[in-house]
Design an enzyme around this catalytic site. Structure first.
Site, mmCIF file in Angstrom:
data_model
loop_
_atom_site.group_PDB
_atom_site.id
_atom_site.type_symbol
_atom_site.label_atom_id
_atom_site.label_comp_id
_atom_site.label_asym_id
_atom_site.label_seq_id
_atom_site.Cartn_x
_atom_site.Cartn_y
_atom_site.Cartn_z
ATOM 1 C CB ALA A 1 -33.377 3.837 15.879
ATOM 2 C CE LYS B 1 -44.851 4.945 7.562
ATOM 3 N NZ LYS B 1 -43.492 4.484 7.903
ATOM 4 C CG ASP C 1 -41.828 5.920 12.187
ATOM 5 O OD1 ASP C 1 -42.101 6.591 11.176
ATOM 6 O OD2 ASP C 1 -42.377 4.840 12.455
HETATM 7 P P1 ATP Z 1 -38.215 2.620 7.668
HETATM 8 O O1 ATP Z 1 -37.621 1.254 7.398
HETATM 9 O O2 ATP Z 1 -38.133 2.975 9.114
HETATM 10 O O3 ATP Z 1 -39.557 2.859 7.036
HETATM 11 P P2 ATP Z 1 -37.267 4.651 5.812
HETATM 12 O O4 ATP Z 1 -37.246 3.999 4.466
HETATM 13 O O5 ATP Z 1 -38.316 5.648 6.105
HETATM 14 O O6 ATP Z 1 -37.184 3.584 6.985
HETATM 15 P P3 ATP Z 1 -34.376 4.926 5.797
HETATM 16 O O7 ATP Z 1 -33.837 5.790 4.725
HETATM 17 O O8 ATP Z 1 -34.237 3.450 5.631
HETATM 18 O O9 ATP Z 1 -35.875 5.386 6.084
HETATM 19 O O10 ATP Z 1 -33.679 5.297 7.194
HETATM 20 C C1 ATP Z 1 -33.840 6.544 7.824
HETATM 21 C C2 ATP Z 1 -32.509 7.005 8.389
HETATM 22 O O11 ATP Z 1 -32.029 6.012 9.314
HETATM 23 C C3 ATP Z 1 -31.397 7.155 7.351
HETATM 24 O O12 ATP Z 1 -31.430 8.438 6.741
HETATM 25 C C4 ATP Z 1 -30.151 6.952 8.224
HETATM 26 O O13 ATP Z 1 -29.823 8.147 8.889
HETATM 27 C C5 ATP Z 1 -30.623 5.926 9.255
HETATM 28 N N1 ATP Z 1 -30.247 4.566 8.817
HETATM 29 C C6 ATP Z 1 -31.011 3.679 8.135
HETATM 30 N N2 ATP Z 1 -30.325 2.540 7.872
HETATM 31 C C7 ATP Z 1 -29.090 2.726 8.412
HETATM 32 C C8 ATP Z 1 -27.906 1.930 8.493
HETATM 33 N N3 ATP Z 1 -27.863 0.714 7.926
HETATM 34 N N4 ATP Z 1 -26.831 2.434 9.140
HETATM 35 C C9 ATP Z 1 -26.861 3.666 9.716
HETATM 36 N N5 ATP Z 1 -27.941 4.473 9.674
HETATM 37 C C10 ATP Z 1 -29.040 4.014 9.032
#
Ligand code: ATP
Length: 306
Positions: A283, A39, A246
């Protein structure tokens, strides 16, 4: 104008397998690749691609993997403040099956040696405008970094992942807390599925602005005493969400850095979160973690297009 990230650096060893092996079973990989990860590393790359002058405090082993991560960080435009320690560079062995399900074994290795900060590292934190922390390195040094930043008026962004109950003690020194729904509750020692609004109230009571990422639903920005503001995600076709969180954190930190006052109140953070949301939406349309992190030009281009 600068960001300093303190955190983990791993080499991700990714194996494509038909199915994840059961206990006692051996399977042959269909494909394999090794990529920079962790991370801390990913968030440093995101802040650098977002245009911030970025330093990265990390512990690497005196080995080939350490040399490779150092080389890649420099190639990404990051000023690496690495210490080499008598432990192997961290690795994450990741098995990904046909359906995209994964199973991961992390060897923290050198990351576990990042237990106390040197005078040079503390000075870098004091000189920066924004400090970014996560919880993949030992909590003592993370707390020490947050205290040093607070004393120097450097804004502190904590991505409390993976959730660790001990990090609640840090929150008094944090300006912006970024968590997903599970981490919001996990940080408070609550059931991961417990009421989110109650968790957000309890977290903002520490005086920090809380950003809860909600995957495809976007994120919530909540400042102490205020009504939470919802920032919607950009609707896009998803290829791989690895690295979305990230990317979001690195871009959020860069937006705070780019703001003249480095403001971390609700209004400033709603704008920063919209910028981070646009970056994360790019991303998720690409495979991998570091390779999926967009450049500032790409994010600006996508915002103009929407
Ligand atoms: P990670 O899987 O990287 O650990 P996380 O659980 O920390 O993720 P998420 O809430 O899944 O974080 O995603 C972070 C941000 O990425 C979200 O707030 C959103 O802006 C974007 N994001 C995630 N999934 C999607 C999606 N399916 N479509 C569009 N944007 C997304």
């Amino acid at each position: 104008m600068s960001v300093v990230v303190l955190g983990s650096a791993n080499l991700d060893l990714v194996y494509d397998v038909e199915r994840i092996p059961a206990p006692g079973e051996t399977v042959l990989a269909r494909g394999y690749g090794a990529f920079a990860g962790g991370k801390g590393n990913n968030q440093a790359v995101a802040a650098a691609r977002a245009g911030s002058e970025t330093r990265f405090i990390a512990a690497l082993g005196r080995d080939e993997n350490g040399d490779r991560l150092a080389e890649e960080a420099r190639a990404a435009g990051i000023a690496l403040l690495d210490r080499r320690v008598d432990a192997p560079t961290g690795t994450a062995s990741i098995y990904v099956d046909r359906g995209g399900e994964n199973s991961i074994v992390v060897n923290s290795g050198a990351n576990a040696e990042l237990t106390a900060l040197t005078a040079t590292e503390l000075a870098a934190i004091g000189d920066a405008d924004v400090l970014v922390l996560q919880l993949e390195t030992p909590p003592g040094a993370v707390a020490e970094a947050a205290r040093a930043a607070r004393a120097a008026a450097t804004a502190v962004v904590l991505n409390a992942a993976p959730a660790d109950r001990r990090a609640e003690d840090l929150l008094g020194d944090v300006d912006v807390l970024v968590v997903n729904e599970h981490e919001a509750n996990g940080l408070l020692g609550r059931d991961p599925g417990a009421d989110l609004d109650a968790a957000v109230d309890a977290l903002t009571a520490y005086g920090c602005t809380v950003v809860v990422t909600l995957g495809a639903a976007g994120c919530l920005v909540a400042a102490p005493g205020g009504e939470p503001v919802k920032v919607p995600a950009v609707p896009v076709p998803v290829v791989d969400t690895t690295g979305a969180g990230d990317t979001f954190v690195g871009y959020l930190a860069a937006a705070i850095d780019a703001d003249e006052r480095h403001a971390t109140g609700a209004a400033a953070l709603a704008g920063a979160a919209a910028f981070a949301t646009a970056a994360a939406a790019i991303a998720v349309q690409r495979k991998g973690a570091v390779p999926s992190i967009p450049t500032l030009e790409e994010v600006r281009g996508s915002r103009d297009a929407h």
